[in-house]
Design a protein around this motif. Structure first.
Motif, short mmCIF file in Angstrom:
data_model
loop_
_atom_site.label_atom_id
_atom_site.label_comp_id
_atom_site.label_asym_id
_atom_site.label_seq_id
_atom_site.Cartn_x
_atom_site.Cartn_y
_atom_site.Cartn_z
N PRO A 184 54.18 43.46 63.00
CA PRO A 184 53.97 44.64 61.85
C PRO A 184 52.46 45.00 61.71
N THR A 226 46.03 37.94 53.97
CA THR A 226 46.64 38.75 53.11
C THR A 226 47.96 38.16 52.41
N SER A 228 48.76 36.05 48.32
CA SER A 228 49.91 36.37 47.60
C SER A 228 50.30 35.12 47.40
N ALA A 263 49.09 32.63 44.68
CA ALA A 263 49.31 32.99 43.45
C ALA A 263 50.55 32.34 42.88
N ILE A 275 44.17 40.23 40.66
CA ILE A 275 44.65 39.60 41.89
C ILE A 275 45.20 40.89 43.07
N ALA A 276 45.83 41.83 42.33
CA ALA A 276 45.82 43.25 43.34
C ALA A 276 44.52 43.61 43.61
N ALA A 284 43.37 41.43 46.46
CA ALA A 284 43.98 41.44 48.03
C ALA A 284 43.44 42.80 48.64
N LEU A 285 43.27 43.97 47.75
CA LEU A 285 42.81 45.18 48.23
C LEU A 285 41.57 45.32 48.78
N ASP A 333 41.62 43.03 52.02
CA ASP A 333 42.24 43.79 53.00
C ASP A 333 41.44 45.20 53.53
#
Lengths: 258, 405
Positions: A3, A193, A197, A200, A233-234, A237-238, A241
């Protein structure tokens, strides 16, 4: 099909991509320093609760904790994963190659939550079992991509390098690793990534990190807590990334122009 | 230069000796584990941690010698490998796998007296290590012998069957079994919920994914934006997305009573399903898009030349040819959804994840295992099943079915 490799070719294009890490980071900082003073905004989410600002720990300290756990795990996984993949593609370790490749692709079907849950009975509660679980799980995409990248290096190029009188070490350092670098980096990106996640979720096994406010919010039915944890947290991650994306971009342009 | 130098020298030096080092390492590790670490532990009840027992305590001298004997034989076999040797080793590894539950039966017989029905037998570190090392050996032997997927699946199913029979017949005191018996209905309901949530989210994302992929093929502009948005969604950590779904859905349910009558609320299956679909879309759309795009234009041209209409070309040529890659997308999505549904238990969606988080909350590790092991099994079964299906549907399946993995 991997992926993480396919994802890159179909993403957003253009020079404006360069500003995304800065944008996400600015928003992240705004969340971390802004939420403690945003009583009014948070109050509108949860008018009846007697407390809307998460106070058990500051978001900044939770963010640092989170980053600490993820980076320790990332350093160990990157070093371990890349070294393991290099070892099994050398002459001496080639016996182990089929099995390691098989395990690395099979292991990715294990859900991260299940790995985390299985680590607790063996290692106990706290921060250490989380790091161990993250290392175990995060190793797989890195090993898999490093193997793929090293094996995809053209045999003719390697022969040419040997014919030029390079030692095996030089072939690895100056030919194989640079050519495999984009694929390896894609694996590292996937691994980190996933780890942000999964770490958390580690809040449920007693680690202090950005999962804490979310869990506390779900348990107490306090939407304001959830929003603070989830947004921070989002954004983390962004930020990470998009940084990786930027890095991959630069690596690729350097590889194709030189 | 004498004539002797030109003759080939006999090559029987130690460099020629090529043992299978993988199996050597694995079997040595196994031997070390069972002799040095605790094999099982016995705890008086659910919460108190158990008293550990070594190999000899657990299965006695005879059993210990038997197991070590089999392992030493396998170790010797891997010193000088041959095709027959690998076949014998495969039999030996299968035998050890079959002996695992019998070992537990013997241990429960020896260590637990009948007047303490509450006592539980836990599998120790060495037991889990031995299980995973045996599976690694099995993978290695399978690769060496190039067994077909069908035959190896059958063998594993046979082993699982024996384990199941053992578990039903003689493992009353096993902690996992006691935990299962204590919440029998709950477990099956959770399993049903888990499977339902996963299948619903995969079904929805197949429909949505196909639609989106078609739209993208028609309007090239929206392709970049759509992939950007889906990428963005995939990056957000699951726990954050699940949490953020709570608010809007609770608000929706409060606005429209009809929705709340249908069971939609901030907590439960609705936010979970929404978040699961959001996560499933990226792998789904990406694979569907690639699958439809990779069908060669020549084939489609030939179909047009045969006089096929547009719809016929799509349903009779493009879709069947795209199916294997499409199934790959479904496989990735399903495996991912099985894991994410476990997290959904945090927002009250039920499923097997509920056992994990309840167990962690109560520090009851058997309960954690009761949730985690079935999730692992589900993921592996979905992966193997959908992978096999993709193999069968591949157009030139007959040519490569022999040694595909």
């Amino acid at each position: 099909m991997n992926p993480s490799v396919g994802r890159r070719s179909l993403g957003l294009h253009g020079a404006n991509r360069a500003i995304w890490p800065a944008v996400w980071f600015a928003l992240l900082m705004l969340c971390v320093w802004g939420f403690p003073h945003a009583d009014g905004v948070l109050r509108s989410l949860e008018p009846d609760a007697n407390q809307v600002v998460y106070q058990r720990a500051s978001l900044a300290s939770l963010l640092l904790q989170h980053l600490f756990v993820v980076s320790v795990a990332a350093v160990v996984t990157i070093v371990g994963g890349v070294l393991a993949a290099i070892a099994v593609t050398r002459e001496g370790g080639r016996d182990f190659l089929p099995m390691v490749a098989q395990v690395a692709s099979l292991g990715q079907t294990f859900p991260p939550v299940a790995v985390l849950a299985l680590a607790v009975p063996a290692l106990g509660f706290g921060t250490l079992p989380i790091i161990v679980a993250l290392v175990l799980y995060g190793m797989l995409p890195i090993v898999r991509n490093t193997l793929g990248g090293l094996q995809d290096v053209d045999k003719d190029i390697k022969s040419a390098a040997i014919a030029m009188g390079m030692t095996p070490w030089q072939v690895l350092r100056q030919v194989e690793l640079p050519l495999a670098a984009p694929v390896i980096l894609a694996g590292i990106r996937t691994s980190v990534t996933i780890n942000i996640s999964t770490a958390a979720i580690g809040a449920t096994v007693g680690a202090r990190n950005l999962g804490d406010p979310i869990i506390a919010g779900i348990v107490n039915g306090n939407m304001a807590y959830i929003v603070q944890g989830a947004l921070t947290i989002a954004l983390l991650a962004l930020t990470v990334d998009s940084l990786f994306e930027r890095f991959q971009e630069r690596l690729r342009s350097r590889l194709y122009t030189s | 230069m004498s004539l002797l130098d030109a003759l080939p020298t006999p090559q029987v030096s130690w460099r020629q000796w090529r043992p299978n080092r993988v199996l050597l390492v694995l079997f040595s590790a196994m031997l070390a584990a069972i002799w040095l670490l605790d094999v099982v532990s016995v705890s008086p009840n659910r919460i108190v941690s158990g008293e550990e027992a070594g190999l000899i305590e657990a299965i006695g001298w005879v059993g210990a010698l038997l197991v070590s004997g089999v392992m030493l034989t396998l170790l010797a076999l891997s010193l000088q490998p041959s095709h027959q040797g690998y076949q014998v080793a495969l039999v030996g590894v299968s035998l050890l796998l079959l002996l695992l539950p019998f070992g537990l039966m013997v241990a429960s017989h020896r260590l637990i007296s009948s007047d303490t029905p509450q006592a539980r037998l836990n599998m120790g570190m060495a037991y889990w290590l031995m299980l995973s090392l045996l599976l690694l050996c099995w993978i290695e032997l399978r690769l060496r012998l190039t067994l077909s997927r069908r035959r190896s699946t059958l063998m594993l199913l046979g082993v699982l069957l024996v384990w199941g029979v053992c578990a039903i017949l003689g493992l009353d005191s096993l902690a996992l079994g006691q935990e299962l018996r204590a919440r029998d209905d709950e477990f099956w309901r959770a399993l049903r919920q888990h499977v339902t949530l996963v299948s619903a989210s995969v079904a929805i994302s197949i429909g949505l994914g196909l639609t989106l992929a078609m739209l993208m093929r028609r309007y090239a502009k929206c392709q970049k934006i759509a992939f950007g948005v889906l990428n963005f969604l995939q990056t957000i950590p699951s726990i954050a997305l699940f949490g953020l779904m709570l608010g809007p859905l609770a608000w929706l349910a409060a606005q429209w009573p009809l929705l709340s009558q249908l069971g939609v609320s901030g907590i439960g299956w609705a936010p979970a399903l929404l978040a699961l679909v959001a996560y499933s879309l990226l792998p789904m759309v990406r694979n569907t898009y690639i699958a439809l795009e990779q069908v060669s234009p020549e084939t489609l041209e030939a179909a047009r030349g045969m006089g096929m209409r547009n719809s016929q070309r799509f349903f009779q040529v493009r879709l069947p040819l795209a199916l294997p890659v499409l199934l790959e997308g479904i496989r990735i999505t399903t495996v991912q959804a099985i894991g994410l549904t476990a997290v959904a238990a945090l927002i009250g969606a039920g499923g097997l994840g509920a056992f994990i988080f309840q167990g962690l909350g109560q520090a009851a590790m058997d309960m954690v295992l009761l949730g985690a092991l079935p999730i692992l099994m589900l993921a592996l079964i979905a992966d193997a099943g959908l992978g096999a299906l993709a193999d069968i549907l591949r157009p030139n399946a007959t040519a490569q079915s022999g040694d595909s993995q």
